[in-house]
Scaffold this motif. Structure first.
Motif, short mmCIF file in Angstrom:
data_model
loop_
_atom_site.label_atom_id
_atom_site.label_comp_id
_atom_site.label_asym_id
_atom_site.label_seq_id
_atom_site.Cartn_x
_atom_site.Cartn_y
_atom_site.Cartn_z
N ILE A 1 40.92 45.33 40.12
CA ILE A 1 39.79 45.73 39.29
C ILE A 1 40.31 46.21 37.93
O ILE A 1 41.14 47.11 37.87
N VAL A 2 39.78 45.60 36.87
CA VAL A 2 40.18 45.92 35.50
C VAL A 2 38.93 46.30 34.72
O VAL A 2 37.91 45.62 34.81
N GLN A 3 39.03 47.38 33.95
CA GLN A 3 37.94 47.74 33.05
C GLN A 3 38.01 46.83 31.84
O GLN A 3 39.04 46.75 31.17
N HIS A 4 36.92 46.10 31.59
CA HIS A 4 36.92 45.08 30.52
C HIS A 4 35.55 45.03 29.86
O HIS A 4 34.54 44.85 30.54
N GLU A 5 35.53 45.23 28.54
CA GLU A 5 34.30 45.14 27.75
C GLU A 5 33.16 45.96 28.36
O GLU A 5 32.04 45.48 28.50
N GLY A 6 33.46 47.18 28.75
CA GLY A 6 32.44 48.09 29.25
C GLY A 6 32.06 47.90 30.71
O GLY A 6 31.24 48.64 31.24
N GLY A 7 32.64 46.94 31.39
CA GLY A 7 32.34 46.70 32.79
C GLY A 7 33.61 46.61 33.61
O GLY A 7 34.72 46.80 33.10
N LEU A 8 33.44 46.35 34.90
CA LEU A 8 34.57 46.21 35.80
C LEU A 8 34.65 44.76 36.27
O LEU A 8 33.64 44.18 36.67
N ILE A 9 35.84 44.19 36.23
CA ILE A 9 36.07 42.80 36.62
C ILE A 9 37.08 42.80 37.76
O ILE A 9 38.10 43.47 37.69
N ASP A 10 36.80 42.02 38.81
CA ASP A 10 37.77 41.81 39.88
C ASP A 10 38.51 40.51 39.56
O ASP A 10 37.97 39.41 39.71
N LEU A 11 39.75 40.64 39.08
CA LEU A 11 40.53 39.46 38.70
C LEU A 11 40.83 38.56 39.88
O LEU A 11 41.11 37.37 39.69
N ALA A 12 40.78 39.09 41.09
CA ALA A 12 41.06 38.28 42.28
C ALA A 12 40.00 37.19 42.49
O ALA A 12 40.29 36.15 43.07
N ILE A 13 38.79 37.42 41.99
CA ILE A 13 37.71 36.44 42.18
C ILE A 13 37.07 36.00 40.87
O ILE A 13 36.11 35.26 40.87
N ALA A 14 37.63 36.44 39.74
CA ALA A 14 37.05 36.13 38.43
C ALA A 14 37.18 34.64 38.11
O ALA A 14 38.13 33.99 38.52
N SER A 15 36.24 34.15 37.34
CA SER A 15 36.29 32.75 36.89
C SER A 15 37.43 32.59 35.88
O SER A 15 37.84 33.57 35.24
N PRO A 16 37.92 31.37 35.71
CA PRO A 16 38.98 31.15 34.71
C PRO A 16 38.59 31.63 33.31
O PRO A 16 39.41 32.19 32.60
N ARG A 17 37.35 31.42 32.91
CA ARG A 17 36.90 31.88 31.59
C ARG A 17 36.96 33.40 31.48
O ARG A 17 37.34 33.94 30.44
N THR A 18 36.61 34.09 32.54
CA THR A 18 36.66 35.55 32.53
C THR A 18 38.11 36.02 32.46
O THR A 18 38.43 36.95 31.72
N VAL A 19 38.99 35.37 33.21
CA VAL A 19 40.41 35.72 33.17
C VAL A 19 40.95 35.55 31.75
O VAL A 19 41.66 36.43 31.24
#
Length: 193
Positions: free
Chosen positions: A69-87
């Protein structure tokens, strides 16, 4: 403010396809969190999974199980399941990575290598080059940083890689070898602004 980086139950293995599909476990059950301003070192012997862990944090390696879980642009992103564009967005805006092996384009100066992610984030070229010059200067790499060469020397390449990651807004990770960072041997380092 939430913790900017939380790793929970992460596991990774590699499949050796040319060896009858043998699965080689690399890490299992890795959990930690790092708050803003903290620096953490992933230590251990060669082959312990330090570099693999950082590559998962950067999105270069897929995670077999667990969360990053990474804090990114004011939200939380799970890099383990994030889309390639989000990564890619997280890489551009949030995470800087110092590789053991910075592969640069021939005849591109260290100054331009360091300025590139700043320009990609919307800085004008001159402002980005000025910041890049300052970052490289902090590593005593001023004189040769603006010259274009067929290939960057190891020292200049290392300085460019470190400076490039230092331009990241929040999370910086470093995968080092004793050649690259003499003060940190066989470690992987994470630090957050």
């Amino acid at each position: 403010m939430p913790t900017p980086l939380v790793v929970s139950g992460v596991a990774k293995s590699f499949t050796m396809h040319l060896r009858d599909g043998i699965r080689l476990p690399v890490v299992a059950g890795v959990s930690f969190s790092i708050r803003a301003g903290e620096c953490a070192v992933l230590g251990g012997p060669s082959g312990a999974g330090k570099s693999s862990m950082l590559k998962m944090l950067y999105g270069n390696y897929a995670v077999d199980e667990g969360q990053i879980i990474v804090q990114h642009e004011g939200g939380l992103i799970d890099l383990a399941i994030a889309s390639p564009r989000t990564v890619l967005s997280v890489r551009r805006q949030t995470i800087g990575y110092v590789s053991q092996f910075l592969r640069t384009v021939p005849r591109v100066s260290a100054l331009d290598v360091v300025a590139e992610p700043l320009v990609e984030r919307g800085e004008d070229r001159e402002s980005a080059r000025k910041k890049a010059r300052t970052l490289l200067g902090q590593l005593n790499c001023r004189k040769s940083s603006g010259r274009c060469r067929r290939r960057l020397s190891r020292a200049v390449s290392s300085s460019a890689s470190i400076s490039r990651a230092a331009s990241s807004p929040s999370i910086r990770s470093c995968c080092s070898t004793s050649r690259q960072l003499r003060s940190i041997r066989k470690t992987a380092t994470l630090w957050l602004r």
